[in-house]
Design an enzyme around this catalytic site. Sequence first.
Site, PDB file in Angstrom:
ATOM      1  N   LYS A 111      25.610  45.993  44.857  1.00 20.60           N
ATOM      2  CA  LYS A 111      26.794  45.356  45.147  1.00 20.60           C
ATOM      3  C   LYS A 111      27.589  46.444  46.160  1.00 20.60           C
ATOM      4  CE  LYS A 111      29.921  42.393  43.592  1.00 20.60           C
ATOM      5  NZ  LYS A 111      29.901  41.217  43.029  1.00 20.60           N
TER       6      LYS A 111
HETATM    7  P1  NAD Z   1      39.474  36.599  46.140  1.00 23.00           P
HETATM    8  O1  NAD Z   1      39.667  37.721  47.193  1.00 23.00           O
HETATM    9  O2  NAD Z   1      38.996  35.324  46.738  1.00 23.00           O
HETATM   10  O3  NAD Z   1      40.597  36.333  45.270  1.00 23.00           O
HETATM   11  C1  NAD Z   1      41.320  37.524  44.287  1.00 23.00           C
HETATM   12  C2  NAD Z   1      42.316  36.773  43.726  1.00 23.00           C
HETATM   13  O4  NAD Z   1      42.713  38.146  42.795  1.00 23.00           O
HETATM   14  C3  NAD Z   1      43.507  36.773  44.597  1.00 23.00           C
HETATM   15  O5  NAD Z   1      44.261  35.520  44.198  1.00 23.00           O
HETATM   16  C4  NAD Z   1      44.440  38.039  44.444  1.00 23.00           C
HETATM   17  O6  NAD Z   1      45.683  37.992  44.762  1.00 23.00           O
HETATM   18  C5  NAD Z   1      44.193  38.509  42.896  1.00 23.00           C
HETATM   19  N1  NAD Z   1      44.218  39.845  42.590  1.00 23.00           N
HETATM   20  C6  NAD Z   1      43.849  40.930  43.457  1.00 23.00           C
HETATM   21  N2  NAD Z   1      44.314  42.064  42.732  1.00 23.00           N
HETATM   22  C7  NAD Z   1      44.846  41.627  41.715  1.00 23.00           C
HETATM   23  C8  NAD Z   1      45.774  42.243  40.833  1.00 23.00           C
HETATM   24  N3  NAD Z   1      45.471  43.656  40.494  1.00 23.00           N
HETATM   25  N4  NAD Z   1      46.339  41.683  39.482  1.00 23.00           N
HETATM   26  C9  NAD Z   1      46.414  40.248  39.598  1.00 23.00           C
HETATM   27  N5  NAD Z   1      45.656  39.641  40.706  1.00 23.00           N
HETATM   28  C10 NAD Z   1      44.976  40.096  41.600  1.00 23.00           C
HETATM   29  O7  NAD Z   1      38.254  37.017  45.143  1.00 23.00           O
HETATM   30  P2  NAD Z   1      37.112  36.143  44.186  1.00 23.00           P
HETATM   31  O8  NAD Z   1      35.965  35.993  45.182  1.00 23.00           O
HETATM   32  O9  NAD Z   1      37.800  34.906  43.700  1.00 23.00           O
HETATM   33  O10 NAD Z   1      36.935  37.230  43.139  1.00 23.00           O
HETATM   34  C11 NAD Z   1      37.583  37.441  41.968  1.00 23.00           C
HETATM   35  C12 NAD Z   1      36.831  38.102  40.854  1.00 23.00           C
HETATM   36  O11 NAD Z   1      35.550  37.180  40.491  1.00 23.00           O
HETATM   37  C13 NAD Z   1      36.219  39.540  41.263  1.00 23.00           C
HETATM   38  O12 NAD Z   1      36.031  39.992  40.083  1.00 23.00           O
HETATM   39  C14 NAD Z   1      34.728  39.056  41.571  1.00 23.00           C
HETATM   40  O13 NAD Z   1      33.819  40.172  41.424  1.00 23.00           O
HETATM   41  C15 NAD Z   1      34.468  37.943  40.724  1.00 23.00           C
HETATM   42  N6  NAD Z   1      33.412  37.166  41.199  1.00 23.00           N
HETATM   43  C16 NAD Z   1      33.428  36.589  42.306  1.00 23.00           C
HETATM   44  C17 NAD Z   1      32.170  35.582  42.996  1.00 23.00           C
HETATM   45  C18 NAD Z   1      32.308  34.763  44.186  1.00 23.00           C
HETATM   46  O14 NAD Z   1      31.528  34.174  44.242  1.00 23.00           O
HETATM   47  N7  NAD Z   1      33.303  35.108  45.054  1.00 23.00           N
HETATM   48  C19 NAD Z   1      31.184  35.400  42.147  1.00 23.00           C
HETATM   49  C20 NAD Z   1      31.298  36.193  40.621  1.00 23.00           C
HETATM   50  C21 NAD Z   1      32.073  36.808  40.426  1.00 23.00           C
END
Ligand code: NAD
Length: 425
Positions: A111
């Site tokens: 990561k």
């Molecule tokens: P993103 O940046 O597209 O979206 C993040 C969202 O979380 C936004 O809506 C933001 O406003 C919100 N957010 C951020 N901080 C916050 C807080 N303190 N309280 C409430 N909301 C908050 O991110 P993403 O890619 O959707 O990732 C979200 C989660 O999913 C992370 O934990 C990431 O590790 C996990 N994840 C993502 C992927 C992927 O393919 N993008 C894959 C597996 C896991």
Amino acid sequence: MTPTTTKAEPSFYEATQAQYRRAADLIGLDGNVRVILDEPKNVIQVNFPVRMDDGRYRLFQGYRVQHNNILGPYKGGIRYHPDVSMDEVMALAALMTWKCALVGLPLGGAKGGVRIDPSGHSTDELMRVTRRLTHALGTNIGADYDIPAPDMGTSAQTMNWIMDTYVNTVGYAGRNLHRGVVTGKSIACGGSEGREKATGQGLVDLVEEWALLHRLRLSGASFTVQGFGNVGSNAAVLLGAIGARCIAVMDHRGSIANTDGIPLEALRDYVRETGSVAAFPGAEAISVDEFWSVETDIVIPAAVENVIDARVAGLLRAKVVAEGANGPTTPAGDIVLRERGIDVLPDVLANAGGVTVSYFEWSQNRNNERWDLEEVDGRLKRRLLRSYQRVREESERRPCDLRTACYVVALEQIQSAYSERGIFP
Ligand code: NAD
């Protein structure tokens, strides 16, 4: 908004390590394998200067943690967020090792992260940050070595910049194959059909299976989602498309609710324009505690880690927590959910759709192939449901909770590889 944790809670990395040790104890993991898995293999920190739009230079700090590569090249996203820390990246890297092993991918775990608030920078600044980061990481990444992908705060555009910088700095030979240095690229730049929505799609595939097993009709069922970015919005729209009703959403700026159902496509457009769900006209504003207390069938945390601690777990009025985010539930939160009979679809399984389709993208790049969406979605669903079944069987056999069972399945894969291969010299 900062994640909700109490002082007594372990750090994110300590919590993931404790979970790994619990599963290792349960299967009597070989002491020699434990010695290796107890620590990440490589911990890289880079400091790199970037020219801001006003001409001044600013120093950024980036991390890449390569946890384990016994099953294949290191694999894991790059996060842009102001709260990124080494502890967080170490935890996320370990989770990637368990996730890839669990769903049977020939990939290891890694990561990366940069401490940056992407919303405070222009597109040009973000491009220069990304290109300098790629240059600073140099040969620490590579299509056969360590393959980043999008995570919080990064996107297909970020991956396109990394790929372009990388292929232009490694030399002409094998240029096309080097596109596989990252996954999650846009389709035009060598990405895969279905990658953008893959994490949400995988989560919905698993929720559908959970609902079938628990006799919940998803058509008409309700859900709430924290985080309306890549994972949260795709999961919500896909669940909405099969008839479930999204009744509350929270992001970093606010929480909203509408018991009749929030119009999700309209919310998506609104977030694209304003950057947040706050003040969306199709719902009313609620407080953070009101969001967690909403009576619903499914809760989808899809933002940051450590948000469902013991207190929040006590507020939930739901049947299942489907973890789109990595590490959203603290160890104390997990105990409360178990005591209260609320099921958990654990992160390493529930959000494994992203890395699974990343693997499909990487395979397509290597073989110069293009699969259609139907093929991608079909392969994804089959792989995730197989893993879910294996995890359920393991949890009944031991017996243990589903999260521990996920780690057990992953550790057994890794243990076999080490014991059959040994270590050099
Ligand atoms: P993103 O940046 O597209 O979206 C993040 C969202 O979380 C936004 O809506 C933001 O406003 C919100 N957010 C951020 N901080 C916050 C807080 N303190 N309280 C409430 N909301 C908050 O991110 P993403 O890619 O959707 O990732 C979200 C989660 O999913 C992370 O934990 C990431 O590790 C996990 N994840 C993502 C992927 C992927 O393919 N993008 C894959 C597996 C896991």
